[in-house]
Design a protein around this motif. Sequence first.
Motif, PDB file in Angstrom:
ATOM      1  N   VAL A 193     -55.745 -64.211  10.489  1.00  0.00           N
ATOM      2  CA  VAL A 193     -56.414 -63.565  11.606  1.00  0.00           C
ATOM      3  C   VAL A 193     -57.730 -63.015  11.101  1.00  0.00           C
ATOM      4  O   VAL A 193     -57.779 -62.331  10.091  1.00  0.00           O
ATOM      5  N   SER A 194     -58.805 -63.300  11.784  1.00  0.00           N
ATOM      6  CA  SER A 194     -60.090 -62.775  11.347  1.00  0.00           C
ATOM      7  C   SER A 194     -60.238 -61.334  11.809  1.00  0.00           C
ATOM      8  O   SER A 194     -59.747 -60.952  12.855  1.00  0.00           O
ATOM      9  N   ALA A 195     -60.908 -60.545  11.002  1.00  0.00           N
ATOM     10  CA  ALA A 195     -61.100 -59.143  11.312  1.00  0.00           C
ATOM     11  C   ALA A 195     -62.557 -58.907  11.658  1.00  0.00           C
ATOM     12  O   ALA A 195     -63.424 -59.678  11.292  1.00  0.00           O
ATOM     13  N   SER A 196     -62.790 -57.828  12.363  1.00  0.00           N
ATOM     14  CA  SER A 196     -64.170 -57.457  12.616  1.00  0.00           C
ATOM     15  C   SER A 196     -64.676 -56.687  11.409  1.00  0.00           C
ATOM     16  O   SER A 196     -63.966 -55.877  10.842  1.00  0.00           O
ATOM     17  N   THR A 205     -58.218 -59.446   4.908  1.00  0.00           N
ATOM     18  CA  THR A 205     -58.208 -59.709   6.347  1.00  0.00           C
ATOM     19  C   THR A 205     -57.824 -61.141   6.680  1.00  0.00           C
ATOM     20  O   THR A 205     -57.578 -61.457   7.843  1.00  0.00           O
ATOM     21  N   ARG A 206     -57.744 -61.982   5.683  1.00  0.00           N
ATOM     22  CA  ARG A 206     -57.248 -63.341   5.932  1.00  0.00           C
ATOM     23  C   ARG A 206     -55.796 -63.314   6.392  1.00  0.00           C
ATOM     24  O   ARG A 206     -55.323 -64.239   7.019  1.00  0.00           O
ATOM     25  N   GLY A 227     -54.181 -60.260   7.687  1.00  0.00           N
ATOM     26  CA  GLY A 227     -53.824 -59.164   8.569  1.00  0.00           C
ATOM     27  C   GLY A 227     -54.809 -58.976   9.696  1.00  0.00           C
ATOM     28  O   GLY A 227     -55.930 -59.464   9.649  1.00  0.00           O
ATOM     29  N   ASP A 228     -54.376 -58.245  10.689  1.00  0.00           N
ATOM     30  CA  ASP A 228     -55.193 -57.998  11.869  1.00  0.00           C
ATOM     31  C   ASP A 228     -55.670 -56.557  11.845  1.00  0.00           C
ATOM     32  O   ASP A 228     -55.131 -55.701  12.537  1.00  0.00           O
TER      33      ASP A 228
END
Length: 160
Positions: free
Chosen positions: A3-6, A113-114, A116-117
Motif C-alpha cells: 500500500v502506498s503511503a502519503s 510503507t511498502r 503498511g497503510d
Amino acid sequence: MPVSASVSTFDPSKEGLAGAEMPRSVLFVCNENSIRSPMAEAILKKLARGRLFVGSAGLRVGKLDGFAVEVMREWGIALGDHTPHRISDNDVFKFALVISLTPEAQHWAIELTRFGDMAVEYWPMPDPSITEGSRAQRLDAYRSLRALLKLRIEKRFNFL
C-alpha cells in the motif's frame, strides 16, 4: 499487496496543514530514540492531553540524553522515565502517522510503507548533541530543538 503511503515534508511557514487528516496515532522516529523522538513524543502527549496515541522509537537503541531530560524538565515535562527502544516492524503498523526526524529514519519510514497503510511526514531536526562549547551553549541547542519541535507540533496538529 503493498500500500502506498502519503509522504510530505512539513513546511513550518504555513499556518497548519489545511486538509491534512488528524491521525489517531503518531509515531516519532529518529536514530537512537534518545533526544529528538522522545522530546517530540513528550511535547505532543502534553499538548494533546490524551486525545492521540503517541509513541517514539529509534532505528537503534541509544542512551537517554541528560541534556534532553533537563530542558524538558524546564517545561514541566518529565522525560527521565523514558526508556529508549528500537522500532520493530510489529509496532509501527499500529500508527496512522509516522513522523521521521532524521534522514536515516525517513529512509526507513519510506521503505516500511511498502507493507503498511500509514502516512509519513519528514520533519528534519537538528542534532543538538553535536553542538560544541560551554554547558550553557549546549543547553541552548537543546532548547532550540525543543522550541522547533513544539512549533511544528502546534502547526501540524492545529486542534491544539
